[in-house]
Write a protein that holds these residues in place. Structure first.
Motif, PDB file in Angstrom:
ATOM      1  N   SER A  27      47.609  -7.844  26.623  1.00  0.00           N
ATOM      2  CA  SER A  27      46.642  -6.806  26.158  1.00  0.00           C
ATOM      3  C   SER A  27      46.817  -5.564  26.873  1.00  0.00           C
ATOM      4  O   SER A  27      47.568  -5.511  27.710  1.00  0.00           O
ATOM      5  CB  SER A  27      45.195  -7.572  26.927  1.00  0.00           C
ATOM      6  OG  SER A  27      45.305  -7.379  28.531  1.00  0.00           O
ATOM      7  N   ALA A  28      46.045  -4.529  26.587  1.00  0.00           N
ATOM      8  CA  ALA A  28      46.436  -3.085  27.007  1.00  0.00           C
ATOM      9  C   ALA A  28      45.907  -3.214  28.510  1.00  0.00           C
ATOM     10  O   ALA A  28      46.587  -2.445  29.192  1.00  0.00           O
ATOM     11  CB  ALA A  28      45.311  -2.064  26.171  1.00  0.00           C
ATOM     12  N   SER A  29      45.114  -3.889  29.039  1.00  0.00           N
ATOM     13  CA  SER A  29      44.726  -3.763  30.559  1.00  0.00           C
ATOM     14  C   SER A  29      45.754  -4.490  31.480  1.00  0.00           C
ATOM     15  O   SER A  29      45.949  -4.262  32.607  1.00  0.00           O
ATOM     16  CB  SER A  29      43.453  -4.743  30.770  1.00  0.00           C
ATOM     17  OG  SER A  29      43.582  -6.026  30.468  1.00  0.00           O
ATOM     18  N   PRO A 278      42.127   2.819  25.614  1.00  0.00           N
ATOM     19  CA  PRO A 278      41.366   3.931  25.692  1.00  0.00           C
ATOM     20  C   PRO A 278      41.966   5.145  26.146  1.00  0.00           C
ATOM     21  O   PRO A 278      41.726   5.712  27.439  1.00  0.00           O
ATOM     22  CB  PRO A 278      40.230   3.398  26.774  1.00  0.00           C
ATOM     23  CG  PRO A 278      41.285   2.514  27.731  1.00  0.00           C
ATOM     24  CD  PRO A 278      42.251   1.992  26.818  1.00  0.00           C
ATOM     25  N   VAL A 279      42.643   5.837  25.321  1.00  0.00           N
ATOM     26  CA  VAL A 279      43.513   6.791  25.786  1.00  0.00           C
ATOM     27  C   VAL A 279      43.564   8.023  24.399  1.00  0.00           C
ATOM     28  O   VAL A 279      43.570   7.524  23.397  1.00  0.00           O
ATOM     29  CB  VAL A 279      45.086   6.267  25.936  1.00  0.00           C
ATOM     30  CG1 VAL A 279      46.122   7.805  25.985  1.00  0.00           C
ATOM     31  CG2 VAL A 279      45.169   5.446  27.099  1.00  0.00           C
ATOM     32  N   GLN A 289      44.872  11.396  28.276  1.00  0.00           N
ATOM     33  CA  GLN A 289      43.608  11.480  28.773  1.00  0.00           C
ATOM     34  C   GLN A 289      42.978  10.124  28.728  1.00  0.00           C
ATOM     35  O   GLN A 289      42.866   9.807  27.553  1.00  0.00           O
ATOM     36  CB  GLN A 289      42.723  12.452  27.994  1.00  0.00           C
ATOM     37  CG  GLN A 289      41.310  12.567  28.393  1.00  0.00           C
ATOM     38  CD  GLN A 289      41.147  12.928  30.002  1.00  0.00           C
ATOM     39  OE1 GLN A 289      41.812  13.868  30.352  1.00  0.00           O
ATOM     40  NE2 GLN A 289      40.011  12.542  30.325  1.00  0.00           N
ATOM     41  N   LEU A 290      42.486   9.464  29.663  1.00  0.00           N
ATOM     42  CA  LEU A 290      41.688   8.310  29.702  1.00  0.00           C
ATOM     43  C   LEU A 290      40.566   8.922  29.155  1.00  0.00           C
ATOM     44  O   LEU A 290      39.868   9.538  29.541  1.00  0.00           O
ATOM     45  CB  LEU A 290      41.693   7.751  31.117  1.00  0.00           C
ATOM     46  CG  LEU A 290      42.853   6.972  31.502  1.00  0.00           C
ATOM     47  CD1 LEU A 290      42.803   6.688  33.013  1.00  0.00           C
ATOM     48  CD2 LEU A 290      43.454   5.697  30.788  1.00  0.00           C
ATOM     49  N   VAL A 291      39.721   7.663  28.404  1.00  0.00           N
ATOM     50  CA  VAL A 291      38.362   7.769  28.121  1.00  0.00           C
ATOM     51  C   VAL A 291      37.561   6.911  28.762  1.00  0.00           C
ATOM     52  O   VAL A 291      37.723   5.575  28.981  1.00  0.00           O
ATOM     53  CB  VAL A 291      38.470   7.262  26.368  1.00  0.00           C
ATOM     54  CG1 VAL A 291      36.884   7.324  25.988  1.00  0.00           C
ATOM     55  CG2 VAL A 291      39.198   8.186  25.592  1.00  0.00           C
ATOM     56  N   LEU A 389      32.752   1.140  22.471  1.00  0.00           N
ATOM     57  CA  LEU A 389      33.840   2.149  22.682  1.00  0.00           C
ATOM     58  C   LEU A 389      34.779   1.292  23.888  1.00  0.00           C
ATOM     59  O   LEU A 389      34.441   0.928  24.799  1.00  0.00           O
ATOM     60  CB  LEU A 389      33.294   3.380  23.319  1.00  0.00           C
ATOM     61  CG  LEU A 389      34.351   4.568  23.748  1.00  0.00           C
ATOM     62  CD1 LEU A 389      34.974   5.103  22.181  1.00  0.00           C
ATOM     63  CD2 LEU A 389      33.751   5.650  24.556  1.00  0.00           C
ATOM     64  N   HIS A 390      36.022   1.595  23.530  1.00  0.00           N
ATOM     65  CA  HIS A 390      37.032   1.053  24.511  1.00  0.00           C
ATOM     66  C   HIS A 390      37.035   2.021  25.824  1.00  0.00           C
ATOM     67  O   HIS A 390      37.614   3.145  25.357  1.00  0.00           O
ATOM     68  CB  HIS A 390      38.406   0.726  23.756  1.00  0.00           C
ATOM     69  CG  HIS A 390      39.240  -0.125  24.452  1.00  0.00           C
ATOM     70  ND1 HIS A 390      40.491  -0.910  24.160  1.00  0.00           N
ATOM     71  CD2 HIS A 390      39.062  -0.461  26.031  1.00  0.00           C
ATOM     72  CE1 HIS A 390      41.178  -1.340  25.379  1.00  0.00           C
ATOM     73  NE2 HIS A 390      40.546  -1.343  26.323  1.00  0.00           N
ATOM     74  N   THR A 391      36.881   1.779  26.665  1.00  0.00           N
ATOM     75  CA  THR A 391      36.862   2.905  28.004  1.00  0.00           C
ATOM     76  C   THR A 391      37.890   2.138  29.178  1.00  0.00           C
ATOM     77  O   THR A 391      37.971   0.893  29.327  1.00  0.00           O
ATOM     78  CB  THR A 391      35.380   2.861  28.707  1.00  0.00           C
ATOM     79  OG1 THR A 391      34.951   1.715  28.906  1.00  0.00           O
ATOM     80  CG2 THR A 391      34.686   3.767  27.434  1.00  0.00           C
ATOM     81  N   ALA A 392      38.233   2.992  29.926  1.00  0.00           N
ATOM     82  CA  ALA A 392      39.154   2.776  31.034  1.00  0.00           C
ATOM     83  C   ALA A 392      38.349   2.115  32.466  1.00  0.00           C
ATOM     84  O   ALA A 392      37.075   2.576  32.592  1.00  0.00           O
ATOM     85  CB  ALA A 392      40.044   3.907  31.534  1.00  0.00           C
TER      86      ALA A 392
END
Length: 392
Positions: A27-29, A278-279, A289-291, A389-392
């Protein structure tokens, strides 16, 4: 799938502007954070990407850019409180970059208690002739009209307390334009004013070219923001059911929902080894930039855009709830900005600080001579399709 690069750049490239790639099965995380982007615990107002872009496009120092972002964040939090305090007398609001404060329009005749309540939120107050409800009703009446090509857009302008109709300067004397303006002004008490625009708005899709795009057939567009299960983009980039491929033409997924005209939004599911982060991509020119959310910035706030053709550019939010008259038909509830864009930027990210704002729709001009660009607000898209929304 993607050309060789560092892990942090690869990860950052997944989100925006058709730059999705399979860099692993986790996963991205579980991957490293994008290079130079602040962590979620950071107190920095934005990443170096956005600060650098604001310094370039606004002529600010780093301290000036950070101060403006801090003031805009405060204004964004103040806006809903001020609207509630104004009640039925609310006439709209905007961010004043010179004072660093939110200005709230309040209809003439409002009580002293109402004015005091608005000021207590920290906002400045300006009395105006019409309430936001009256202005919105006047715009809704114009929305029912069919606009000729020479009419580019129309919107409520809280600062002038009027409905503004944009007309292409070279076509102002056109009989159809004059007839439209007469109908727009007929039967209404709210002022309807005219502003000249340099050109008619166009969408920013493009034919097949190189770079880091996503494709629907032979159309290239830009990814907006990651959502859980996919990403959002512009509706004019393709219709529901169409297959979507990445920069290397490998399959990503399908357009699950799309609306254009009337709206200009779509969302795409992600599979086949592609995944979301989330980028917003900085394209190697600036850092990524992180979202972290989608709080709506007020009129007057700074805003930046990332797109697959012209990369990072910044400007100001000029108007909200604007109707844009494309050749394909009118699109409503758009936000206008002073940011430039070009073909292929369609669907790309508009972001203010670390808050997602919307996806690029269209505009006029280019990034050599300047222009204006509209975006479809992100929260409307999320609500329409029930997305997160996928957020950081």
């Amino acid at each position: 799938m993607r050309r060789t690069t560092t892990l942090s750049t690869c990860l950052a490239s997944l989100l925006l502007i058709g730059s999705w790639a399979a860099v692993g099965t986790g996963s991205a995380s579980a991957a490293a954070a994008p290079e130079a982007a602040p962590t979620s615990a950071s107190k920095a107002p934005a990443s170096n990407a956005l600060i650098d872009a604001m310094r370039r496009d606004f002529g600010l120092t780093k301290a000036g850019a950070e101060a403006r972002l801090a003031a805009e964040k405060k204004a964004t939090a103040t806006e809903p409180k001020a609207e509630r305090a104004a009640g039925a007398a609310y006439g709209g609001s905007w961010f004043d970059a010179d004072s660093g404060k939110l200005t709230v329009a309040v209809k003439d005749g409002a009580s002293a208690a109402t004015l005091a309540a608005v000021r207590e939120t920290g906002a400045s107050v300006r009395t105006v002739k019409y309430s936001a409800r009256q202005l919105d009703a006047a715009k809704a009446r114009i929305d029912k009209l069919t606009a000729p090509d020479g009419v580019s857009n129309w919107y409520v302008d809280a600062e002038s307390s009027s409905v503004v109709v944009g007309v292409v300067g070279a076509q102002r004397a056109d009989n159809d334009v004059r007839a439209f303006l007469a109908k727009a002004r007929a039967g209404g008490s709210v002022a309807v004013t005219v502003e000249e625009t340099a050109a008619a708005p166009e969408t920013f899709a493009a034919g097949t070219v190189g770079g880091d795009p996503f494709y629907t057939g032979n159309v290239r567009c830009s990814i907006g923001f990651s959502v859980h299960g996919g990403f959002v983009t512009a509706g004019h980039c393709g219709g529901a059911g169409q297959g979507v491929s990445g920069w290397d033409r490998s399959y990503i997924g399908n357009i699950q929902g799309s609306s254009f005209p009337e709206n200009d939004y779509a969302w795409v599911n992600v599979g086949s080894g592609w995944w979301t982060v989330p980028v917003v991509l900085g394209w190697g020119t600036v850092s990524d930039q992180l979202v972290r959310g989608s709080n709506e910035a007020p009129v007057g706030a700074s805003i930046c855009r990332s797109g697959s053709t012209t990369h990072w550019h910044c400007g100001n939010v000029l108007a909200k709830n604007e109707t844009v008259n494309y050749s394909q038909g009118a699109v409503r509830q758009m936000t206008k900005t002073s940011v430039c864009a070009e073909p292929g930027d369609s669907g790309g990210s508009f972001i203010s600080g670390d808050q997602a704002q919307g996806v690029t729709s269209g505009g006029w001009g280019n990034c050599s001579t300047g222009g204006e660009t509209w975006y479809q607000p992100i929260n409307e898209i999320l609500n329409r399709y029930g997305l997160t929304l996928h957020t950081a």
